[in-house]
Design a protein around this motif. Structure first.
Motif, mmCIF file in Angstrom:
data_model
loop_
_atom_site.group_PDB
_atom_site.id
_atom_site.type_symbol
_atom_site.label_atom_id
_atom_site.label_comp_id
_atom_site.label_asym_id
_atom_site.label_seq_id
_atom_site.Cartn_x
_atom_site.Cartn_y
_atom_site.Cartn_z
ATOM 1 N N GLY A 141 48.065 45.339 37.937
ATOM 2 C CA GLY A 141 47.266 44.121 37.909
ATOM 3 C C GLY A 141 48.057 43.012 38.574
ATOM 4 N N ASP A 164 46.775 39.742 45.408
ATOM 5 C CA ASP A 164 46.942 40.426 46.693
ATOM 6 C C ASP A 164 47.752 39.544 47.642
ATOM 7 O OD1 ASP A 164 46.788 42.188 48.737
ATOM 8 O OD2 ASP A 164 44.652 41.942 49.130
ATOM 9 N N ARG A 204 47.663 44.969 47.753
ATOM 10 C CA ARG A 204 46.565 45.862 47.346
ATOM 11 C C ARG A 204 46.456 47.069 48.285
ATOM 12 N NH1 ARG A 204 40.696 43.459 45.718
ATOM 13 N NH2 ARG A 204 39.985 45.221 44.442
ATOM 14 N N LYS A 254 47.106 51.163 47.587
ATOM 15 C CA LYS A 254 46.104 52.189 47.895
ATOM 16 C C LYS A 254 46.637 53.203 48.907
ATOM 17 C CE LYS A 254 41.835 50.391 48.276
ATOM 18 N NZ LYS A 254 40.789 49.390 48.597
ATOM 19 N N LYS A 294 40.001 53.248 39.325
ATOM 20 C CA LYS A 294 39.502 51.886 39.153
ATOM 21 C C LYS A 294 40.126 51.004 40.210
ATOM 22 C CE LYS A 294 38.282 50.376 35.221
ATOM 23 N NZ LYS A 294 38.197 49.940 33.814
ATOM 24 N N ASP A 295 39.290 50.200 40.848
ATOM 25 C CA ASP A 295 39.742 49.242 41.859
ATOM 26 C C ASP A 295 38.776 48.064 41.810
ATOM 27 O OD1 ASP A 295 40.671 47.825 44.018
ATOM 28 O OD2 ASP A 295 40.132 49.324 45.521
ATOM 29 N N ILE A 296 39.147 47.026 41.073
ATOM 30 C CA ILE A 296 38.237 45.908 40.872
ATOM 31 C C ILE A 296 38.901 44.587 41.260
ATOM 32 C CG2 ILE A 296 36.924 47.057 39.059
ATOM 33 C CD1 ILE A 296 38.426 45.403 37.014
ATOM 34 N N THR A 297 38.057 43.627 41.604
ATOM 35 C CA THR A 297 38.511 42.283 41.957
ATOM 36 C C THR A 297 38.131 41.334 40.835
ATOM 37 O OG1 THR A 297 38.197 42.751 44.304
ATOM 38 C CG2 THR A 297 38.296 40.430 43.654
ATOM 39 N N ARG A 320 39.613 34.732 42.701
ATOM 40 C CA ARG A 320 40.665 34.157 43.528
ATOM 41 C C ARG A 320 41.260 32.935 42.839
ATOM 42 N NH1 ARG A 320 40.167 35.510 48.975
ATOM 43 N NH2 ARG A 320 40.703 33.410 49.704
ATOM 44 N N GLU A 353 43.437 36.766 46.138
ATOM 45 C CA GLU A 353 42.521 37.548 45.321
ATOM 46 C C GLU A 353 43.305 38.348 44.293
ATOM 47 O OE1 GLU A 353 38.528 39.098 47.072
ATOM 48 O OE2 GLU A 353 40.042 40.671 47.298
ATOM 49 N N PHE A 375 43.490 41.601 41.640
ATOM 50 C CA PHE A 375 42.924 42.946 41.578
ATOM 51 C C PHE A 375 43.544 43.751 40.446
ATOM 52 C CE2 PHE A 375 46.725 43.360 44.161
ATOM 53 C CZ PHE A 375 47.278 44.564 43.754
ATOM 54 N N ILE A 435 44.107 47.910 39.830
ATOM 55 C CA ILE A 435 43.995 49.272 40.344
ATOM 56 C C ILE A 435 44.587 50.228 39.326
ATOM 57 C CG2 ILE A 435 44.891 50.927 42.046
ATOM 58 C CD1 ILE A 435 44.619 48.788 44.171
#
Length: 205
Positions: free
Chosen positions: A158, A161, A166, A170, A182-185, A188, A197, A199, A201
């Motif tokens: 967590g 970016d 990010r 990945k 899981k990959d969420i935003t 900002r 931003e 994120f 993951i």
């Protein structure tokens, strides 16, 4: 009494034991409060990231770069978590966290050391990085996490970016056969002299 209240009372007691005066207390608090409006959005997102990470974890957890240990304690209090280990290079913070174990939970354990170059014993179901990797190249930290991760274990990141963190996470997952589940935003916020931003993951072995 919740975790933050315990932290505050214990920290205030240490401040007074160290000889801190009323004037010094007001100066410290004022210097932080006056900056709050500039960092409010960032702090709100960091709290949301913490909440989401607590929902994700189970089994035996390693919190890399645990800082004050609030996330470590919160994870340890979860029924599905057997043990949560926090590691940080600040021995002062680690000593404070260990001092609080009998007040909060002994399912939390804290180690003073360098996660990247030090020895971490055992295998973990989850390795967590909260607001830790943005100032570094993530790959060495993720490689170390893989070494101590159990089969079907998860790495949870967590962060904001910053410096392409990010995509680097990945890319590492793809190169090492990890499944991103899981990959969420989360929005900002102003941080590190820019708008970045946030994120979360989760990558599973």
């Amino acid at each position: 009494m919740n975790i933050l209240e315990i932290f505050y009372k214990e920290a205030l007691e240490l401040f007074h034991k160290a000889g801190g005066s009323k004037e010094e207390f007001y100066w410290l608090i004022s210097s932080m409060l006056v900056r709050y409006s500039a960092y409010k959005e960032e702090l709100e997102i960091r709290r949301k990231l913490m909440d989401l990470i607590v929902q994700e974890v189970e089994g035996k957890i390693l919190d890399a770069g645990c800082g004050l240990g609030i996330l470590t304690f919160r994870m340890a209090l979860k029924d599905e978590v057997k043990k949560a280990v926090g590691i940080d290079s600040s021995c002062e913070l680690i000593n404070f966290c260990n001092h609080l174990r009998n007040r909060i939970t002994e399912k939390a354990e804290f180690l003073c050391g360098d996660f990247l170059n030090g020895e971490v014993n055992g295998k973990f179901d989850c390795v967590v990085f909260l607001y830790t990797l943005h100032d570094y190249e993530p790959e060495p930290f993720l490689e170390k996490a893989l070494k101590i991760l159990r089969q079907e274990g998860r790495i949870i990141i967590g962060d904001f970016d910053i410096n392409g963190a990010r995509e680097k996470v990945k890319a590492f997952a793809g190169k090492n056969g990890l499944e991103i589940v899981k990959d969420i935003t989360l929005g900002r916020a102003k941080t590190h002299e820019g708008i970045h931003e946030a994120f979360l993951i989760t990558a599973r072995r």
